[in-house]
Design a protein around this motif. Structure first.
Motif, PDB file in Angstrom:
ATOM      1  N   GLY A 211     137.035 -44.110 -13.532  1.00 15.54           N
ATOM      2  CA  GLY A 211     137.108 -43.741 -14.941  1.00 15.54           C
ATOM      3  C   GLY A 211     136.728 -44.843 -15.902  1.00 15.54           C
ATOM      4  N   ILE A 212     136.553 -46.071 -15.394  1.00 10.77           N
ATOM      5  CA  ILE A 212     136.179 -47.164 -16.284  1.00 10.77           C
ATOM      6  C   ILE A 212     134.748 -46.966 -16.774  1.00 10.77           C
ATOM      7  CG2 ILE A 212     135.271 -48.687 -14.478  1.00 10.77           C
ATOM      8  CD1 ILE A 212     136.496 -51.038 -16.019  1.00 10.77           C
ATOM      9  N   THR A 213     134.493 -47.307 -18.009  1.00 16.72           N
ATOM     10  CA  THR A 213     133.140 -47.223 -18.560  1.00 16.72           C
ATOM     11  C   THR A 213     132.752 -48.577 -19.134  1.00 16.72           C
ATOM     12  OG1 THR A 213     133.989 -46.466 -20.705  1.00 16.72           O
ATOM     13  CG2 THR A 213     133.333 -44.772 -19.118  1.00 16.72           C
ATOM     14  N   LEU A 214     131.459 -48.785 -19.291  1.00 16.73           N
ATOM     15  CA  LEU A 214     130.956 -50.057 -19.794  1.00 16.73           C
ATOM     16  C   LEU A 214     130.261 -49.820 -21.129  1.00 16.73           C
ATOM     17  CD1 LEU A 214     130.669 -53.066 -19.024  1.00 16.73           C
ATOM     18  CD2 LEU A 214     128.435 -52.506 -18.060  1.00 16.73           C
ATOM     19  N   PRO A 215     130.793 -50.350 -22.218  1.00 14.16           N
ATOM     20  CA  PRO A 215     130.155 -50.149 -23.525  1.00 14.16           C
ATOM     21  C   PRO A 215     128.858 -50.934 -23.636  1.00 14.16           C
ATOM     22  CG  PRO A 215     131.976 -51.686 -23.725  1.00 14.16           C
ATOM     23  CD  PRO A 215     132.000 -51.175 -22.312  1.00 14.16           C
ATOM     24  N   TYR A 216     128.027 -50.554 -24.588  1.00 13.45           N
ATOM     25  CA  TYR A 216     126.809 -51.321 -24.823  1.00 13.45           C
ATOM     26  C   TYR A 216     126.888 -51.972 -26.199  1.00 13.45           C
ATOM     27  CZ  TYR A 216     125.184 -47.162 -27.469  1.00 13.45           C
ATOM     28  OH  TYR A 216     125.060 -46.123 -28.354  1.00 13.45           O
ATOM     29  N   TRP A 217     126.303 -53.155 -26.290  1.00 12.25           N
ATOM     30  CA  TRP A 217     126.286 -53.899 -27.545  1.00 12.25           C
ATOM     31  C   TRP A 217     124.992 -53.565 -28.278  1.00 12.25           C
ATOM     32  CZ3 TRP A 217     124.991 -59.814 -27.880  1.00 12.25           C
ATOM     33  CH2 TRP A 217     124.975 -60.207 -29.243  1.00 12.25           C
ATOM     34  N   ASP A 218     125.088 -52.763 -29.317  1.00 16.49           N
ATOM     35  CA  ASP A 218     123.906 -52.408 -30.101  1.00 16.49           C
ATOM     36  C   ASP A 218     123.646 -53.512 -31.122  1.00 16.49           C
ATOM     37  OD1 ASP A 218     121.868 -51.358 -31.569  1.00 16.49           O
ATOM     38  OD2 ASP A 218     122.811 -49.415 -31.942  1.00 16.49           O
ATOM     39  N   TRP A 219     122.893 -54.513 -30.700  1.00 19.98           N
ATOM     40  CA  TRP A 219     122.611 -55.660 -31.564  1.00 19.98           C
ATOM     41  C   TRP A 219     121.597 -55.335 -32.654  1.00 19.98           C
ATOM     42  CZ3 TRP A 219     117.841 -55.259 -29.724  1.00 19.98           C
ATOM     43  CH2 TRP A 219     117.636 -55.109 -28.339  1.00 19.98           C
ATOM     44  N   THR A 220     121.045 -54.112 -32.652  1.00 20.74           N
ATOM     45  CA  THR A 220     120.143 -53.725 -33.742  1.00 20.74           C
ATOM     46  C   THR A 220     120.921 -53.449 -35.029  1.00 20.74           C
ATOM     47  OG1 THR A 220     120.188 -51.326 -33.303  1.00 20.74           O
ATOM     48  CG2 THR A 220     118.593 -52.645 -32.060  1.00 20.74           C
ATOM     49  N   ILE A 221     122.224 -53.193 -34.921  1.00 22.65           N
ATOM     50  CA  ILE A 221     123.025 -52.878 -36.111  1.00 22.65           C
ATOM     51  C   ILE A 221     123.124 -54.094 -37.029  1.00 22.65           C
ATOM     52  CG2 ILE A 221     125.335 -52.259 -36.919  1.00 22.65           C
ATOM     53  CD1 ILE A 221     125.650 -50.585 -34.382  1.00 22.65           C
ATOM     54  N   ASP A 222     123.391 -55.256 -36.451  1.00 24.54           N
ATOM     55  CA  ASP A 222     123.525 -56.492 -37.234  1.00 24.54           C
ATOM     56  C   ASP A 222     122.368 -57.440 -36.945  1.00 24.54           C
ATOM     57  OD1 ASP A 222     126.224 -56.018 -38.450  1.00 24.54           O
ATOM     58  OD2 ASP A 222     126.798 -55.931 -36.346  1.00 24.54           O
ATOM     59  N   TRP A 223     121.172 -56.885 -36.814  1.00 31.56           N
ATOM     60  CA  TRP A 223     120.028 -57.668 -36.360  1.00 31.56           C
ATOM     61  C   TRP A 223     119.670 -58.817 -37.295  1.00 31.56           C
ATOM     62  CZ3 TRP A 223     115.300 -58.056 -39.002  1.00 31.56           C
ATOM     63  CH2 TRP A 223     115.141 -57.203 -40.105  1.00 31.56           C
ATOM     64  N   LYS A 224     119.934 -58.658 -38.591  1.00 30.90           N
ATOM     65  CA  LYS A 224     119.547 -59.700 -39.543  1.00 30.90           C
ATOM     66  C   LYS A 224     120.422 -60.948 -39.428  1.00 30.90           C
ATOM     67  CE  LYS A 224     119.763 -56.779 -42.961  1.00 30.90           C
ATOM     68  NZ  LYS A 224     119.773 -56.229 -44.328  1.00 30.90           N
ATOM     69  N   VAL A 225     121.725 -60.741 -39.233  1.00 29.75           N
ATOM     70  CA  VAL A 225     122.667 -61.866 -39.102  1.00 29.75           C
ATOM     71  C   VAL A 225     123.597 -61.562 -37.923  1.00 29.75           C
ATOM     72  CG1 VAL A 225     124.255 -63.394 -40.328  1.00 29.75           C
ATOM     73  CG2 VAL A 225     122.591 -62.058 -41.624  1.00 29.75           C
TER      74      VAL A 225
END
Length: 270
Positions: free
Chosen positions: A7-21
């Motif tokens: 049941g464990i899941t692995l999240p993803y880091w969407d670095w496009t959200i804060d891409w500028k800083v």
């Protein structure tokens, strides 16, 4: 992991959200994976505070932002999608990603994250889950479904990898890992769940695939996510360094991707 903890899941880091800083993202804060390293480059806050890596020697887990207190900018989703829109096979696509939006994150965080032993930083897996989503987006962009069987690779013995090649340690063929919706994997990214542009279809008797028949960047321009007021200090770029070479990045391809993201951003804010 699920064999150890079902049941464990692995999240993803969407670095496009804060891409500028990127250094201002909550992911790189004391609430999560910690900020930049201290005077000795050791991660000293967040959930990785005090972590010790074992290879190549036993020392603290290190992070050393590329520009002192700044990682430098990453790629926006518009640029990532523009790369997906390029007609390419898997070999070209993976090289573009490796020497572009994937590599810039590793080099931006610096320290151990910019070394071949980066997997000792748990953030590595969230970053690569994001890369996995980008791969899934690239697969879905081809409405024929042929990208779900497009691979490239050479085995240690010199043989060319095929869909029937069995993955070491996992004892599963590559073919079972080519689709997130396969019976073996059976997971889906949030991006696919909430966007009506994606179309689901039956690939065979055992699995579904998703495709999106239109340019995905139109989604971003329609909802006003980007515009002329979306300013930033500098274009994302990978610079020549020893870390770049140790990670296997190719100078010619790096320069090509630096120019590509610059042009994509110029188009995005025009």
């Amino acid at each position: 992991m699920q064999s150890i903890k079902p049941g464990i899941t692995l999240p993803y880091w969407d670095w496009t959200i804060d891409w500028k800083v990127p250094e201002d993202t909550v992911v790189l804060s004391p609430k999560m994976f910690g900020t930049n390293g201290n005077s000795k480059n050791c991660v000293s806050d967040g959930i990785e505070n005090g972590w010790i890596k074992k290879f190549p020697n036993e020392t603290c887990l290190k992070r050393d932002y590329r520009y002192g207190n700044s990682t430098g900018s990453f790629w926006p989703m518009y640029a990532v999608n523009s790369l997906i829109e390029k007609k390419s096979n898997f070999e070209e696509f993976s090289s573009n990603i490796e020497n572009g939006c994937h590599g810039i994150v590793h080099l931006g965080l610096g320290g151990d994250f910019s070394k071949p032993w980066a997997p000792q930083d748990a953030l590595f897996f969230l970053h690569h889950s994001m890369v996995d989503m980008i791969w899934a987006l690239w697969q879905a962009r081809d409405i024929t479904g042929s990208r779900y069987s497009d691979i490239n690779g050479i085995l240690k013995n010199g043989d060319i990898a095929t869909m029937d090649t069995v993955l070491p340690y996992y004892n599963k063929s590559i073919s079972t890992q080519m689709n997130t919706l396969s019976l073996v994997n059976c997971y889906i990214y949030e991006e696919f769940m909430h966007n009506k542009a994606f179309v689901y279809s039956k690939r065979n008797d055992k699995e579904l695939v998703y495709t999106y028949p239109t340019n995905y960047n139109s989604h971003y321009s329609r909802n006003g996510k980007f515009g002329k007021n979306n300013t930033f200090e500098s274009y994302p770029q990978i610079q020549i360094s020893s870390d770049m070479k140790s990670m296997g990045l190719k100078l010619t391809k790096v320069n090509e991707m630096n120019e590509f993201v610059r042009n994509a951003i110029a188009e995005m804010v025009a």
